[in-house]
Design a protein around this motif. Structure first.
Motif, PDB file in Angstrom:
ATOM      1  N   LYS A 191       0.826  -1.211   0.000  1.00 41.37           N
ATOM      2  CA  LYS A 191       0.000   0.000   0.000  1.00 41.37           C
ATOM      3  C   LYS A 191       0.859   1.260   0.000  1.00 41.37           C
ATOM      4  O   LYS A 191       0.530   2.252  -0.678  1.00 41.37           O
ATOM      5  N   ALA A 192       1.978   1.241   0.736  1.00 39.33           N
ATOM      6  CA  ALA A 192       2.879   2.396   0.736  1.00 39.33           C
ATOM      7  C   ALA A 192       3.460   2.616  -0.654  1.00 39.33           C
ATOM      8  O   ALA A 192       3.591   3.757  -1.123  1.00 39.33           O
ATOM      9  N   MET A 193       3.821   1.536  -1.318  1.00 38.37           N
ATOM     10  CA  MET A 193       4.361   1.598  -2.675  1.00 38.37           C
ATOM     11  C   MET A 193       3.336   2.220  -3.624  1.00 38.37           C
ATOM     12  O   MET A 193       3.668   3.086  -4.449  1.00 38.37           O
ATOM     13  N   CYS A 194       2.094   1.794  -3.520  1.00 41.85           N
ATOM     14  CA  CYS A 194       1.037   2.321  -4.396  1.00 41.85           C
ATOM     15  C   CYS A 194       0.774   3.798  -4.123  1.00 41.85           C
ATOM     16  O   CYS A 194       0.523   4.580  -5.058  1.00 41.85           O
ATOM     17  N   ASN A 195       0.836   4.189  -2.850  1.00 43.09           N
ATOM     18  CA  ASN A 195       0.591   5.588  -2.494  1.00 43.09           C
ATOM     19  C   ASN A 195       1.710   6.516  -2.951  1.00 43.09           C
ATOM     20  O   ASN A 195       1.513   7.731  -3.054  1.00 43.09           O
ATOM     21  N   HIS A 196       2.878   5.946  -3.234  1.00 47.34           N
ATOM     22  CA  HIS A 196       4.038   6.755  -3.623  1.00 47.34           C
ATOM     23  C   HIS A 196       3.950   7.218  -5.081  1.00 47.34           C
ATOM     24  O   HIS A 196       4.645   8.151  -5.477  1.00 47.34           O
ATOM     25  N   VAL A 197       3.118   6.587  -5.880  1.00 45.76           N
ATOM     26  CA  VAL A 197       3.042   6.922  -7.302  1.00 45.76           C
ATOM     27  C   VAL A 197       1.704   7.573  -7.618  1.00 45.76           C
ATOM     28  O   VAL A 197       0.748   7.488  -6.847  1.00 45.76           O
ATOM     29  N   ASN A 198       1.653   8.223  -8.777  1.00 49.18           N
ATOM     30  CA  ASN A 198       0.430   8.838  -9.272  1.00 49.18           C
ATOM     31  C   ASN A 198      -0.199   7.896 -10.305  1.00 49.18           C
ATOM     32  O   ASN A 198       0.412   7.624 -11.343  1.00 49.18           O
ATOM     33  N   ILE A 199      -1.371   7.411 -10.001  1.00 48.96           N
ATOM     34  CA  ILE A 199      -2.058   6.488 -10.905  1.00 48.96           C
ATOM     35  C   ILE A 199      -2.875   7.299 -11.919  1.00 48.96           C
ATOM     36  O   ILE A 199      -3.733   8.094 -11.535  1.00 48.96           O
TER      37      ILE A 199
END
Length: 456
Positions: free
Chosen positions: A300-308
């Motif tokens: 989840k931290a990894m996903c929050n670090h990028v702009n989807i």
């Protein structure tokens, strides 16, 4: 006595289009059902009707969800197939995402070709539609890994973990007491996201992938190379574009960039993930946590670090964003998808860097870039290549020659025959000699559409 007739309908002398058809006294089975990619001669084969009766096929077994192993399924259904399409639950989830996405792309490309008039066909037709993809998805049947599944009185199969991508397996198919093993695509030991592949312990007939059968992955300093490319991107006020497969590669790249940021190796440069299919794949990682190594808090931290990127409108906003940035977009070999829009607009800019990751098949734009092409064709027009092109081969999700050899080492018997598939001619030939010299096994490289009878 029983006779099994083998049809090599794909991935013979090439790395794409995996399709193996088995006629047995009790059932007709297909292992994988992929499309050809790369050179035009191969891609045109996708439009040819298969030299088998699809309506007499009982079931399709899938090793994993990549397009070159699943992308022909809607056409197979259109040709009359009505049986079950069987695989692990994450494989079928990935396959559904990929088929829906590729069908949408096929429809959009046909529409654009008709609008701009660059197709030789009038009208240009999609290879398959979203509706046809949905008809194939309706036939999916999920099975557990490591469990023997009875297909008929004398035929059973099981799916065993193989790394590579989430849900990927090799298939053990027991037919009248003989073990047919289909390797699928074999993953790598020590992968950052996937567990190490399991290995077969018995194979009477082995169908073995050979993508990297002639080489070892280089010992690249991946972190240092990525850091250097990002530093250059910031200095040039440019864009680092990374074409990426939506499954496993995208997640590996996100994890790598997130790890480098946590270690203070790179600044908080904007990272855009523009792959509608990749975004859906992320939900599969969340749904099947036991199929990968990422703890959920890390994921989840990894996903929050990028702009989807959610919409095509946001794609253009990202292109127009003046900040130095990283863009990860599909497809991995630059054959289609959102990455084409970025490259069309930015590949003629010296401040742009294109990072190719993993294997680039013959005939793809990725291979052309790798080989120094001075221009690329997008949507019927040529664009000059002024961007810097870099390559990271060691991030491939495919086992290299040594890892392929290690995958064989637990087999206790001497296989009656080993079929080398899913490789280009040089890789196949080198790997054939390697297997013969090491194990003394009987190795055969089948030709496309070759038919062989096995007496059991």
């Amino acid at each position: 006595m029983a006779i099994v007739k083998l049809h090599f309908l794909g991935a013979s002398g090439t790395v794409t289009g995996s399709k193996y058809y088995l006629e047995t006294p009790e059932l007709n089975l297909m292992i994988d059902c992929g499309v050809f990619q790369g050179i035009k001669e191969l891609r045109l084969r996708n439009w040819e009707r298969l030299p088998i009766r699809a309506d007499q096929l009982n079931a399709v077994l899938l090793t994993h969800g990549h397009l070159d192993h699943t992308g022909y399924l809607p056409r197979l259904v259109k040709e009359g197939f009505k049986g079950n399409i069987i695989g692990t639950a994450p494989t079928l989830s990935i396959t559904a995402i990929i088929l829906r996405d590729s069908a949408k792309i096929h429809e959009e490309e046909a529409e654009q070709a008709n609008k701009l008039g660059y197709s030789t066909h009038d009208p240009a037709l999609p290879f398959y539609t979203v509706e046809e993809a949905e008809k194939a998805i309706e036939l999916f049947k999920a099975e557990e890994r490591d469990q023997w599944i009875s297909l008929s009185e004398n035929i059973r199969c099981r799916f065993r973990y193989n790394g590579h991508i989430i849900g990927a397996t090799f298939i053990e198919l027991e037919i009248f007491g003989k073990m047919f093993v289909f390797s699928g695509d074999i993953g790598r030991k020590g992968d950052s996201i996937m567990e190490d592949p399991e290995r077969p312990d018995w194979a009477d007939y082995l169908f073995m992938e050979s993508t990297y059968g002639n080489r070892l992955h280089p010992q690249e300093y991946v972190d240092d190379m990525i850091v250097g490319l990002i530093e250059r991107t910031i200095q040039q006020q440019g864009t680092l574009i990374i074409p990426s497969f939506a499954v496993e590669r995208l997640q590996s790249l996100m994890h790598l960039l997130w790890t480098l940021y946590k270690k203070n190796r790179i600044p908080n440069i904007p990272i855009f993930v523009d792959s509608p299919m990749g975004n859906n794949v992320l939900s599969v990682f969340e749904s099947y946590p036991h199929w990968h190594k990422l703890p959920m808090n890390e994921y989840k931290a990894m996903c929050n670090h990028v702009n989807i990127i959610a919409s095509y409108k946001d794609t253009w906003k990202t292109i127009d964003d003046p900040r130095p940035k990283i863009v990860i977009a599909g497809s991995g070999m630059v054959t289609g998808g959102r990455v084409l829009t970025y490259l069309k607009q930015l590949i003629d800019e010296p401040s742009t860097t294109v990072l190719l990751v993993g294997y680039m098949a013959e005939g793809t734009r990725g291979r052309q870039l790798l080989e120094g092409a001075h221009e690329l064709k997008f949507f019927g027009k040529y664009h000059p290549v002024k961007a810097t092109v870099a390559h990271l081969e060691s991030l491939s999700a495919h086992a290299d020659q040594q890892e392929l050899m290690d995958w064989l080492k637990d087999i206790k018997n001497i296989p009656e025959k080993v079929f080398l598939v899913h490789g280009e001619p040089t890789a196949l030939d080198v790997f054939r000699n390697k297997v013969r010299d090491t194990y003394g096994w009987n190795v055969h490289i089948p030709k496309l559409n070759e038919v062989m009878e096995i007496v059991i």
